[in-house]
Design a protein around this motif. Structure first.
Motif, PDB file in Angstrom:
ATOM      1  N   ASP A  61       0.868  -1.173   0.000  1.00 17.14           N
ATOM      2  CA  ASP A  61       0.000   0.000   0.000  1.00 17.14           C
ATOM      3  C   ASP A  61       0.907   1.225   0.000  1.00 17.14           C
ATOM      4  OD1 ASP A  61      -1.853   2.003   0.504  1.00 17.14           O
ATOM      5  OD2 ASP A  61      -2.941   0.852   2.010  1.00 17.14           O
ATOM      6  N   TYR A  62       0.855   2.014  -1.067  1.00 15.61           N
ATOM      7  CA  TYR A  62       1.724   3.186  -1.193  1.00 15.61           C
ATOM      8  C   TYR A  62       0.955   4.448  -0.838  1.00 15.61           C
ATOM      9  CZ  TYR A  62       5.006   0.071  -3.467  1.00 15.61           C
ATOM     10  OH  TYR A  62       5.875  -0.965  -3.717  1.00 15.61           O
ATOM     11  N   ILE A  63       1.610   5.313  -0.047  1.00 14.42           N
ATOM     12  CA  ILE A  63       0.990   6.553   0.400  1.00 14.42           C
ATOM     13  C   ILE A  63       1.897   7.731   0.023  1.00 14.42           C
ATOM     14  CG2 ILE A  63       2.009   6.235   2.702  1.00 14.42           C
ATOM     15  CD1 ILE A  63      -1.369   7.905   2.058  1.00 14.42           C
ATOM     16  N   HIS A  64       1.303   8.773  -0.548  1.00 14.98           N
ATOM     17  CA  HIS A  64       2.079   9.963  -0.914  1.00 14.98           C
ATOM     18  C   HIS A  64       2.535  10.668   0.357  1.00 14.98           C
ATOM     19  CE1 HIS A  64       3.269  13.715  -2.783  1.00 14.98           C
ATOM     20  NE2 HIS A  64       2.978  13.250  -3.985  1.00 14.98           N
ATOM     21  N   GLY A 106      -5.430   2.062   1.324  1.00  9.74           N
ATOM     22  CA  GLY A 106      -6.361   0.940   1.294  1.00  9.74           C
ATOM     23  C   GLY A 106      -6.388   0.232  -0.041  1.00  9.74           C
ATOM     24  N   GLU A 107      -5.363   0.463  -0.864  1.00  7.40           N
ATOM     25  CA  GLU A 107      -5.271  -0.158  -2.183  1.00  7.40           C
ATOM     26  C   GLU A 107      -3.878  -0.753  -2.363  1.00  7.40           C
ATOM     27  OE1 GLU A 107      -6.299   2.561  -5.281  1.00  7.40           O
ATOM     28  OE2 GLU A 107      -8.047   3.344  -4.196  1.00  7.40           O
ATOM     29  N   GLY A 108      -3.829  -2.002  -2.812  1.00  6.04           N
ATOM     30  CA  GLY A 108      -2.551  -2.658  -3.013  1.00  6.04           C
ATOM     31  C   GLY A 108      -2.033  -2.525  -4.434  1.00  6.04           C
ATOM     32  N   VAL A 109      -0.725  -2.382  -4.558  1.00  7.05           N
ATOM     33  CA  VAL A 109      -0.052  -2.343  -5.862  1.00  7.05           C
ATOM     34  C   VAL A 109       1.112  -3.320  -5.787  1.00  7.05           C
ATOM     35  CG1 VAL A 109       1.130  -0.923  -7.569  1.00  7.05           C
ATOM     36  CG2 VAL A 109      -0.654   0.096  -6.134  1.00  7.05           C
ATOM     37  N   SER A 110       1.210  -4.211  -6.751  1.00  8.46           N
ATOM     38  CA  SER A 110       2.310  -5.174  -6.729  1.00  8.46           C
ATOM     39  C   SER A 110       3.612  -4.508  -7.171  1.00  8.46           C
ATOM     40  CB  SER A 110       2.007  -6.363  -7.640  1.00  8.46           C
ATOM     41  OG  SER A 110       2.180  -6.012  -9.010  1.00  8.46           O
ATOM     42  N   VAL A 111       4.703  -5.146  -6.833  1.00 10.41           N
ATOM     43  CA  VAL A 111       6.014  -4.630  -7.244  1.00 10.41           C
ATOM     44  C   VAL A 111       6.109  -4.556  -8.765  1.00 10.41           C
ATOM     45  CG1 VAL A 111       8.492  -5.100  -7.266  1.00 10.41           C
ATOM     46  CG2 VAL A 111       7.182  -5.397  -5.148  1.00 10.41           C
ATOM     47  N   ARG A 112       5.624  -5.580  -9.440  1.00 13.05           N
ATOM     48  CA  ARG A 112       5.681  -5.570 -10.912  1.00 13.05           C
ATOM     49  C   ARG A 112       4.816  -4.442 -11.479  1.00 13.05           C
ATOM     50  NH1 ARG A 112       7.822  -9.106 -14.310  1.00 13.05           N
ATOM     51  NH2 ARG A 112       7.931 -10.814 -12.787  1.00 13.05           N
ATOM     52  N   GLU A 113       3.648  -4.228 -10.908  1.00 16.10           N
ATOM     53  CA  GLU A 113       2.790  -3.124 -11.364  1.00 16.10           C
ATOM     54  C   GLU A 113       3.456  -1.779 -11.100  1.00 16.10           C
ATOM     55  OE1 GLU A 113      -1.709  -4.941 -10.695  1.00 16.10           O
ATOM     56  OE2 GLU A 113      -0.626  -4.064  -9.004  1.00 16.10           O
ATOM     57  N   MET A 114       4.092  -1.662  -9.946  1.00 18.36           N
ATOM     58  CA  MET A 114       4.749  -0.398  -9.600  1.00 18.36           C
ATOM     59  C   MET A 114       5.895  -0.103 -10.567  1.00 18.36           C
ATOM     60  SD  MET A 114       4.202   1.865  -7.257  1.00 18.36           S
ATOM     61  CE  MET A 114       4.935   3.220  -6.345  1.00 18.36           C
TER      62      MET A 114
END
Length: 324
Positions: free
Chosen positions: A218-221, A255-263
């Protein structure tokens, strides 16, 4: 009232200083500058150079600046380093916090906000991590954050200090280019460094039980994170003004997941990178998925993340190129 922001010359700390000063809060920065940069501290803001391990120094700062609230971000935060140097991490993160809390209690500080981490959860086997998810940290770094939370809450109850422990997830981005993350410890700057070198970005393991086999986070600005600190600080001030002593332990995430490959794919789009990522062995202790449930912070503080992942990458890339 005046807030002391420890670690205020660092990446996250400087964003908290920016958010709080622009909102009209009076702040003083304390930083040992071991990783912080004094250029990050706005002109006109007092910077006290020293360590929270130095009780006499902390006592003087609290007294001379009439500090009645503390935002504690100073500390060491590299997971791998903590495995190699656990005693160092316990001294810097736990003993330093203990010294700061002792000084705060004696000085009559009534508000204390602690920078915690999602690392306290360890490897949670849930889709969304709530504040009630059991804590089982996997590294000495995570252990120091959990122990720090225990210390903060106990000291708050014993000395009538309203407290908040903010557990934030994966931080990225920059409010302005000059405040961008200059360390190469998190995924986004690590990929930037590889791109600059003309090398393939690295994926640490692609055999996890996730849709594409890579870890989900979960990435947060960082600008949203800073706004959450401001909201929490003001809530603590409300408690104190009402004569209440309370603790708020809150997740900070989207509250949203992002995979390493997607990132990495999004980073490629933003930067124009065409070198395909390579897969290397897993890193010890990396959980497959850690995504926040951010409902409680919205209920308690009215806070919600505003920035998307692409915003984080674009702003971080601008700052990275400015650095170069």
């Amino acid at each position: 009232m005046t807030w002391l922001i420890t670690g205020g010359a660092g990446y996250i700390g400087s964003h908290v200083v920016k958010a709080m000063t622009e909102a009209g809060e009076d702040v003083v920065v304390l930083d040992d500058l071991s990783t912080g940069n004094p250029a990050r501290v706005p002109q006109g803001i007092v910077l006290e150079r020293g360590t929270v391990l130095d009780r006499a120094f902390v006592d003087r700062v609290l007294r001379e600046h009439s500090i009645d609230g503390i935002v504690h971000l100073a500390g060491k935060k590299q997971v791998a380093e903590s495995v190699e140097r656990p005693l160092y991490y316990y001294r810097e993160n736990v003993q330093g916090l203990e010294t700061l809390l002792e000084a705060a209690a004696e000085a009559g500080v009534t508000r204390f906000l602690f920078s915690s981490s999602a690392s306290v959860y360890g490897m949670p086997d849930v889709d969304l991590v709530t504040e009630d998810t059991p804590c089982a940290p996997l590294s000495p770094y995570g252990e120091t954050k959990l122990a720090g939370e225990w210390l903060v809450r106990a000291a708050g109850k014993a000395h009538a200090i309203s407290t908040s422990c903010l557990r934030y997830f994966n931080v990225a981005g920059a409010a302005t280019p000059e405040l961008a993350d200059t360390g190469v410890f998190n995924l986004v700057p690590m990929v930037f460094e590889r791109i600059d070198a003309g090398a393939a970005p690295r994926i640490f393991g692609d055999d996890y039980a996730t849709p594409d086999g890579t870890c989900i986070r979960d990435y947060i600005h960082v600008e949203d994170l800073a706004d959450a600190h401001l909201a929490a600080a003001r809530k603590l001030a409300e408690f104190s003004a009402a004569g209440e002593v309370r603790d708020l332990t809150l997740n900070i995430g989207r509250g949203e997941g992002v995979s390493v490959r997607e990132m990495i794919g999004l980073i490629d789009e933003v930067t124009g990178n065409t070198v395909e990522a390579t897969v290397t062995p897993r890193r010890p202790g990396d959980p497959a998925q850690v995504v926040a449930c951010a409902d409680l912070i919205h209920t308690e503080l009215g806070w919600k993340a505003r920035h998307e992942v692409r915003d984080m990458i674009s702003s971080a890339w601008e700052g990275w190129n400015r650095k170069g």
